[in-house]
Design a protein around this motif. Structure first.
Motif, PDB file in Angstrom:
ATOM      1  N   SER A  87       0.842  -1.195   0.000  1.00 25.56           N
ATOM      2  CA  SER A  87       0.000   0.000   0.000  1.00 25.56           C
ATOM      3  C   SER A  87       0.875   1.243   0.000  1.00 25.56           C
ATOM      4  O   SER A  87       2.054   1.201   0.366  1.00 25.56           O
ATOM      5  N   ASP A  88       0.304   2.365  -0.415  1.00 26.18           N
ATOM      6  CA  ASP A  88       1.048   3.636  -0.401  1.00 26.18           C
ATOM      7  C   ASP A  88       1.504   3.960   1.023  1.00 26.18           C
ATOM      8  O   ASP A  88       2.606   4.483   1.227  1.00 26.18           O
ATOM      9  N   ASP A  89       0.660   3.661   2.013  1.00 27.44           N
ATOM     10  CA  ASP A  89       1.007   3.935   3.412  1.00 27.44           C
ATOM     11  C   ASP A  89       2.247   3.138   3.814  1.00 27.44           C
ATOM     12  O   ASP A  89       3.197   3.677   4.376  1.00 27.44           O
ATOM     13  N   ALA A  90       2.215   1.827   3.538  1.00 27.65           N
ATOM     14  CA  ALA A  90       3.333   0.962   3.905  1.00 27.65           C
ATOM     15  C   ALA A  90       4.605   1.371   3.167  1.00 27.65           C
ATOM     16  O   ALA A  90       5.713   1.266   3.709  1.00 27.65           O
ATOM     17  N   ASP A 130      -0.386  -0.667  11.775  1.00 26.45           N
ATOM     18  CA  ASP A 130       0.131  -0.013  12.996  1.00 26.45           C
ATOM     19  C   ASP A 130      -0.220   1.472  13.003  1.00 26.45           C
ATOM     20  O   ASP A 130      -0.730   2.009  13.986  1.00 26.45           O
ATOM     21  N   TRP A 131       0.047   2.139  11.879  1.00 25.75           N
ATOM     22  CA  TRP A 131      -0.206   3.573  11.824  1.00 25.75           C
ATOM     23  C   TRP A 131      -1.710   3.871  11.933  1.00 25.75           C
ATOM     24  O   TRP A 131      -2.114   4.859  12.552  1.00 25.75           O
ATOM     25  N   GLN A 132      -2.526   2.987  11.360  1.00 21.75           N
ATOM     26  CA  GLN A 132      -3.979   3.177  11.427  1.00 21.75           C
ATOM     27  C   GLN A 132      -4.460   3.117  12.877  1.00 21.75           C
ATOM     28  O   GLN A 132      -5.343   3.870  13.283  1.00 21.75           O
ATOM     29  N   ALA A 133      -3.873   2.188  13.650  1.00 23.54           N
ATOM     30  CA  ALA A 133      -4.255   2.047  15.055  1.00 23.54           C
ATOM     31  C   ALA A 133      -3.846   3.278  15.851  1.00 23.54           C
ATOM     32  O   ALA A 133      -4.620   3.790  16.678  1.00 23.54           O
ATOM     33  N   ILE A 134      -2.635   3.768  15.617  1.00 27.60           N
ATOM     34  CA  ILE A 134      -2.153   4.969  16.321  1.00 27.60           C
ATOM     35  C   ILE A 134      -3.056   6.158  16.005  1.00 27.60           C
ATOM     36  O   ILE A 134      -3.496   6.887  16.897  1.00 27.60           O
ATOM     37  N   ARG A 135      -3.336   6.333  14.723  1.00 25.30           N
ATOM     38  CA  ARG A 135      -4.168   7.470  14.318  1.00 25.30           C
ATOM     39  C   ARG A 135      -5.572   7.373  14.901  1.00 25.30           C
ATOM     40  O   ARG A 135      -6.113   8.355  15.422  1.00 25.30           O
ATOM     41  N   ALA A 136      -6.173   6.187  14.807  1.00 26.49           N
ATOM     42  CA  ALA A 136      -7.557   6.010  15.266  1.00 26.49           C
ATOM     43  C   ALA A 136      -7.694   6.282  16.759  1.00 26.49           C
ATOM     44  O   ALA A 136      -8.606   6.996  17.191  1.00 26.49           O
ATOM     45  N   GLY A 176      11.884   1.459  13.812  1.00 31.35           N
ATOM     46  CA  GLY A 176      10.884   1.212  12.775  1.00 31.35           C
ATOM     47  C   GLY A 176       9.485   1.667  13.153  1.00 31.35           C
ATOM     48  O   GLY A 176       8.756   2.232  12.327  1.00 31.35           O
ATOM     49  N   THR A 177       9.096   1.457  14.418  1.00 31.35           N
ATOM     50  CA  THR A 177       7.743   1.829  14.847  1.00 31.35           C
ATOM     51  C   THR A 177       7.546   3.339  14.820  1.00 31.35           C
ATOM     52  O   THR A 177       6.433   3.827  14.620  1.00 31.35           O
ATOM     53  N   SER A 178       8.635   4.079  15.025  1.00 28.31           N
ATOM     54  CA  SER A 178       8.523   5.543  15.026  1.00 28.31           C
ATOM     55  C   SER A 178       8.086   6.063  13.664  1.00 28.31           C
ATOM     56  O   SER A 178       7.413   7.096  13.572  1.00 28.31           O
ATOM     57  N   ARG A 179       8.437   5.354  12.596  1.00 29.68           N
ATOM     58  CA  ARG A 179       8.014   5.783  11.260  1.00 29.68           C
ATOM     59  C   ARG A 179       6.495   5.698  11.124  1.00 29.68           C
ATOM     60  O   ARG A 179       5.860   6.597  10.550  1.00 29.68           O
ATOM     61  N   ALA A 180       5.898   4.632  11.663  1.00 34.53           N
ATOM     62  CA  ALA A 180       4.436   4.501  11.634  1.00 34.53           C
ATOM     63  C   ALA A 180       3.797   5.600  12.475  1.00 34.53           C
ATOM     64  O   ALA A 180       2.755   6.158  12.106  1.00 34.53           O
ATOM     65  N   ALA A 181       4.422   5.938  13.607  1.00 33.76           N
ATOM     66  CA  ALA A 181       3.889   6.983  14.481  1.00 33.76           C
ATOM     67  C   ALA A 181       3.927   8.349  13.787  1.00 33.76           C
ATOM     68  O   ALA A 181       2.949   9.117  13.838  1.00 33.76           O
ATOM     69  N   ILE A 182       5.045   8.652  13.133  1.00 40.65           N
ATOM     70  CA  ILE A 182       5.168   9.935  12.409  1.00 40.65           C
ATOM     71  C   ILE A 182       4.116  10.016  11.305  1.00 40.65           C
ATOM     72  O   ILE A 182       3.442  11.040  11.144  1.00 40.65           O
ATOM     73  N   TYR A 183       3.968   8.949  10.561  1.00 39.63           N
ATOM     74  CA  TYR A 183       2.994   8.917   9.465  1.00 39.63           C
ATOM     75  C   TYR A 183       1.578   9.138  10.004  1.00 39.63           C
ATOM     76  O   TYR A 183       0.774   9.876   9.419  1.00 39.63           O
ATOM     77  N   ALA A 184       1.271   8.510  11.144  1.00 37.75           N
ATOM     78  CA  ALA A 184      -0.057   8.635  11.749  1.00 37.75           C
ATOM     79  C   ALA A 184      -0.325  10.066  12.214  1.00 37.75           C
ATOM     80  O   ALA A 184      -1.413  10.616  11.977  1.00 37.75           O
ATOM     81  N   LEU A 185       0.650  10.681  12.871  1.00 38.21           N
ATOM     82  CA  LEU A 185       0.448  12.047  13.388  1.00 38.21           C
ATOM     83  C   LEU A 185       0.341  13.053  12.244  1.00 38.21           C
ATOM     84  O   LEU A 185      -0.429  14.011  12.323  1.00 38.21           O
TER      85      LEU A 185
END
Length: 490
Positions: A275-278, A305-311, A334-343
């Protein structure tokens, strides 16, 4: 009698909207069609249906026995709602092979967006005749979706194989709404038994994973919905192994969850892309097999992961996000990248990054576009004065890598971290313990003004989304949550 006032209907619709996000089907069922509404009260029936459309219900079931002029007038004011044009026969005299069946179909198809024809089965052969009828009318390129079922115990096979809006019962209901109704779980079990829902095998790839709650999460979901699938652990630090490749190419492979250290390496095995997100995050935590038109299967990657953080951040945040709202990500893995994307997706124009190794934080910030507004800070005790203090904080380091005592090993979390902003939400991605230093600090220093999200909540939320990507079904959140929390605290 049996005509409810609009005020009562309005109250019931409001109650439904408050208790569920599922679409609403609004029906005024007459006596001749198996309900209790007077057949002669056409004006009152259409007043109720117009009210339902004004209330924004997603579907209105309209019997084709009413005046066609009235139905056509109703269609003109339906807005984004859909009309289910229906016809029911409770006598057992309706034949799917007869001229009447095609006449009713033609009328319903002309008047509605969805066709609904309901008969009553006298024997199992009536279901085969129904299937032939549906196959015949559905062959046309312009055919509308059709709900075709036979009532009664003899007609249960038609309910099992109906593919559009199958009416179901529920174990919590005191009685079934119609004879022969089955629960969703019963239908899934039956589909499996007759070869229409093959059992699939799901896995978690990663290491160490022996204490993971993922099998509890997904197997509870499968069991609750009557799905025949199974979720197991496949411990590996290397996805490019013969064992993993064999699993991915197996005909019964249903999907995989991926955790550390495999979230990046698994991408090379995904011939169906990501996906574009991944792609932006650079990590995949969900592998989904997709069947192509020629019958071959490709593997597609996504990141929940990012979807869960954002939601959960959006759900728990008590103030509106504005252009001046800022966030903070602690850690640069690695997890910080999902967090940045979510925020960023949440609408935060400035996101601070803190990491013990400053160079890693700078490297992480440079890997994202300038539009993300990433700013590296060298202390959690001092933020730039030209912007608001962060009110959305995501911790992505293990709990034992943080400390509330200055001078101890790990990232020092100062008491001021949660006192600069009047309120906010803090998410700790660390799964254990339940009460991490970061969450403890939010509780003790912010006087309850900060919402706290534990790692197990993120695990659940991302798991619900994986479940839905794999099965196309809404995850039974309550049952899953109860089972996972029992496992978590055991």
């Amino acid at each position: 009698g049996n005509i409810p006032p609009l005020s009562y209907v309005a109250t019931q619709l409001a109650a439904l909207r408050q208790s569920t996000t599922l679409p609403i089907v609004f029906t005024v069922r007459t006596k001749s069609q198996g309900g209790a509404f007077p057949d002669s009260a056409e004006a009152e029936a259409f007043a109720l249906m117009k009210f339902a459309l004004r209330s924004g219900v997603e579907y209105v079931d309209v019997e084709i026995t009413w005046s066609e002029k009235q139905i056509e007038a109703l269609s003109k004011v339906k807005g984004f709602s859909k009309i289910i044009a229906s016809w029911h026969d409770w006598t057992g005299g309706f034949k799917w092979t007869g001229v009447t069946a095609m006449e009713h179909y033609a009328t319903a198809s002309r008047l509605g967006d969805i066709v609904k024809l309901v008969g009553k089965a006298n024997n199992v052969t009536d279901n085969f005749e129904l299937f032939s009828f549906v196959e015949s009318v559905s062959a046309s390129p312009s055919a509308k979706p059709i709900i075709a079922i036979n009532m009664g115990a003899e007609g249960q096979l038609s309910r099992i194989l109906n593919s559009t809006f199958s009416p179901v019962s529920h174990p919590l209901l005191p009685t079934k709404a119609a004879p022969g109704q089955l629960s969703f779980a019963q239908i899934q079990t039956a589909l499996n038994l007759i070869g229409q829902l093959p059992a699939k095998q799901f896995y978690l790839f990663g290491s160490p994973i022996q204490h993971s709650p993922s099998p509890t999460l997904h197997n509870t979901g499968f069991q609750t919905l009557g799905l025949p699938h199974k979720f197991d652990l496949l411990e590996t630090a290397e996805v490019n192994s013969e064992g993993v490749k064999a699993v991915l190419s197996a005909p019964d492979f249903g999907g995989a969850a991926v955790t550390i250290p495999c979230k990046l390496d698994v991408i090379q095995l995904l011939d169906g892309g990501v996906s574009d997100d991944a792609s932006v995050i650079g990590a995949v935590n969900t592998v989904i097999p997709r069947t192509k038109p020629d019958g071959s299967v490709s593997l597609y990657g996504d990141n929940t992961d990012w979807q869960a953080i954002r939601a959960l951040a959006a759900q728990r945040l008590t103030h509106t996000i504005t252009k001046s709202t800022t966030g903070l990500v602690i850690g640069a893995g690695g997890t910080s990248r999902a967090a940045i994307y979510a925020l960023h997706d949440l609408g935060l124009s400035t996101i601070f990054i803190f990491n013990r190794t400053l160079e890693s934080a700078k490297k992480l910030a440079l890997s994202f576009p300038d539009a993300y507004g990433l700013r590296v800070v060298d202390s959690l005790d001092c933020f730039p004065v030209d912007v608001e203090a962060p009110s959305v904080i995501v911790g992505t380091v293990p709990a034992n890598g943080t400390s509330l005592q200055q001078g101890e090993a790990g990232v020092y979390l100062p008491p001021t971290l949660f006192t600069r902003a009047p309120s906010g939400v803090v998410i700790d991605m660390a799964y254990k313990p339940a009460e991490t230093p970061l969450l403890t600090l939010a509780k003790t220093s912010a006087s309850g003004s900060w919402a706290r999200v534990a790692g197990v909540e993120i695990l659940l939320e991302q798991g619900y989304r994986q479940f839905e990507l794999w099965t196309g079904r809404r995850a039974p959140r309550k049952a899953i949550s109860e089972a996972v929390m029992k496992f978590y605290h055991s």
